[in-house]
Scaffold this active site. Structure first.
Site, PDB file in Angstrom:
ATOM      1  N   ASP A  29       0.822  -1.203   0.000  1.00  0.00           N
ATOM      2  CA  ASP A  29       0.000   0.000   0.000  1.00  0.00           C
ATOM      3  C   ASP A  29       0.863   1.262   0.000  1.00  0.00           C
ATOM      4  O   ASP A  29       1.929   1.285   0.629  1.00  0.00           O
ATOM      5  CB  ASP A  29      -0.897  -0.012   1.243  1.00  0.00           C
ATOM      6  CG  ASP A  29      -2.094   0.905   1.108  1.00  0.00           C
ATOM      7  OD1 ASP A  29      -2.341   1.422   0.004  1.00  0.00           O
ATOM      8  OD2 ASP A  29      -2.789   1.115   2.126  1.00  0.00           O
ATOM      9  N   HIS A  46       3.094   3.452  -9.057  1.00  0.00           N
ATOM     10  CA  HIS A  46       2.891   2.009  -9.218  1.00  0.00           C
ATOM     11  C   HIS A  46       4.136   1.346  -9.817  1.00  0.00           C
ATOM     12  O   HIS A  46       4.482   0.222  -9.453  1.00  0.00           O
ATOM     13  CB  HIS A  46       1.679   1.744 -10.098  1.00  0.00           C
ATOM     14  CG  HIS A  46       0.380   2.110  -9.454  1.00  0.00           C
ATOM     15  ND1 HIS A  46       0.009   1.653  -8.205  1.00  0.00           N
ATOM     16  CD2 HIS A  46      -0.645   2.906  -9.877  1.00  0.00           C
ATOM     17  CE1 HIS A  46      -1.182   2.132  -7.887  1.00  0.00           C
ATOM     18  NE2 HIS A  46      -1.599   2.891  -8.875  1.00  0.00           N
ATOM     19  N   TRP A  78     -11.164  -2.347  -9.426  1.00  0.00           N
ATOM     20  CA  TRP A  78     -11.787  -2.004 -10.703  1.00  0.00           C
ATOM     21  C   TRP A  78     -12.522  -0.672 -10.616  1.00  0.00           C
ATOM     22  O   TRP A  78     -12.829  -0.059 -11.647  1.00  0.00           O
ATOM     23  CB  TRP A  78     -12.768  -3.094 -11.137  1.00  0.00           C
ATOM     24  CG  TRP A  78     -12.135  -4.422 -11.417  1.00  0.00           C
ATOM     25  CD1 TRP A  78     -12.213  -5.550 -10.647  1.00  0.00           C
ATOM     26  CD2 TRP A  78     -11.335  -4.789 -12.555  1.00  0.00           C
ATOM     27  NE1 TRP A  78     -11.504  -6.579 -11.217  1.00  0.00           N
ATOM     28  CE2 TRP A  78     -10.957  -6.143 -12.392  1.00  0.00           C
ATOM     29  CE3 TRP A  78     -10.899  -4.101 -13.694  1.00  0.00           C
ATOM     30  CZ2 TRP A  78     -10.175  -6.823 -13.322  1.00  0.00           C
ATOM     31  CZ3 TRP A  78     -10.109  -4.776 -14.616  1.00  0.00           C
ATOM     32  CH2 TRP A  78      -9.764  -6.115 -14.435  1.00  0.00           C
ATOM     33  N   LEU A 140      11.495 -20.207  -3.404  1.00  0.00           N
ATOM     34  CA  LEU A 140      10.400 -19.339  -2.977  1.00  0.00           C
ATOM     35  C   LEU A 140       9.223 -19.454  -3.943  1.00  0.00           C
ATOM     36  O   LEU A 140       9.393 -19.435  -5.157  1.00  0.00           O
ATOM     37  CB  LEU A 140      10.877 -17.885  -2.940  1.00  0.00           C
ATOM     38  CG  LEU A 140       9.790 -16.822  -2.735  1.00  0.00           C
ATOM     39  CD1 LEU A 140       9.323 -16.821  -1.284  1.00  0.00           C
ATOM     40  CD2 LEU A 140      10.290 -15.446  -3.126  1.00  0.00           C
ATOM     41  N   SER A 205      -8.486  -5.293   4.471  1.00  0.00           N
ATOM     42  CA  SER A 205      -8.927  -4.967   3.107  1.00  0.00           C
ATOM     43  C   SER A 205      -9.268  -6.191   2.261  1.00  0.00           C
ATOM     44  O   SER A 205      -8.861  -6.297   1.106  1.00  0.00           O
ATOM     45  CB  SER A 205      -7.859  -4.111   2.404  1.00  0.00           C
ATOM     46  OG  SER A 205      -7.743  -2.854   3.037  1.00  0.00           O
TER      47      SER A 205
END
Length: 249
Positions: A29, A46, A78, A140, A205
């Site tokens: 976030d 972003h 969205w 991983l 969230s």
């Protein structure tokens, strides 16, 4: 007392490599706020967030974390402006297309969790390609939660069970919690031991609602693009100081 393997950052943090969380989940976030503070577009925020993901994935792989699940795009995202949604999808497509280069010499696996049917055909095909490419890797496991929502995930799992009950494959009285868990997107993946949320928000969230029943949470004011090695080590060190009782004493 276990032997400590020491990894130091500027705060002289110490983690015990014999007691690492097996599975770390991250709510990435703060990309938009990071960009706004610098007078930049959200798309650049972003992109910097994508760079942070590459950095943290490499660190987790290097120290021996087995599973890393990141919240890349929720079912609620969205609702954002179309230009921002398009930019996020483009970044995710770039990330997947570069998987072969990024994973060169690494033994990491990539899985995508979420409702893939709502994604473009190109994205769905790229997801299939990358998952096939890395499915035999044993290092991983990076789980990318894409078009993911925890409530929707549980709802879909319940519907699958109801369908099987209707077909006579399952008896209602025999349905177990394990039956539901096996129908979640995370089937075969252990529940997260540690969940990290950046940017100062303290909400889950709609992320891994079923799986996070006994997860340890760690919050930081650091915005995701600024998240670095010292922050992941700080979160792990705090996790290792806690006493996980799972309802016991």
């Amino acid at each position: 007392m276990s032997v400590f393997s020491r990894i130091f950052n500027k705060k002289s943090l110490e983690i015990d490599k014999s007691g690492l969380p097996k599975h770390i989940a991250i709510i990435m976030d703060g990309n938009g706020r990071w960009a706004k503070k610098r007078g930049l577009s959200r798309s650049l925020g972003h992109r910097e967030g994508s760079n942070a993901l590459k950095r943290i994935t490499e660190i987790c792989s290097d120290i021996g974390i087995k599973y890393l699940t990141v919240y890349a795009f929720s079912t609620d995202n969205w609702k954002r402006p179309q230009s921002e949604v398009d930019n996020l999808m483009q970044l995710l497509m770039e990330y997947l297309k570069k998987a072969e280069t990024e994973l060169a010499g690494k033994n990491n696996r990539i899985r995508v969790l979420g409702n893939k049917r709502a994604l473009s055909h190109d994205m769905q095909n790229e997801i299939k390609r990358v998952e096939r490419l890395t499915e035999r890797n044993t290092g991983l496991c990076l789980n990318i939660a894409l078009n993911y929502g925890g409530r929707e995930e549980i709802f879909f799992a319940v519907k699958e069970i109801l369908k099987e009950v209707g077909r006579g494959k399952l008896k209602p009285e025999n349905v177990t919690q394990e039956d539901l868990a096996e129908r979640l997107y995370t089937a075969g993946i252990p529940d997260p031991d540690l969940m990290i949320r950046s940017s100062g928000e303290k909400r889950i969230s709609n992320f891994l609602l079923w799986q996070a029943a006994y997860t340890e949470f760690w919050y930081t004011d650091v915005l995701w693009p600024d998240f670095r090695k010292e922050h992941i080590l700080e979160a792990i060190a705090e996790y290792q100081r806690r006493n996980r009782r799972f309802g016991g004493v």
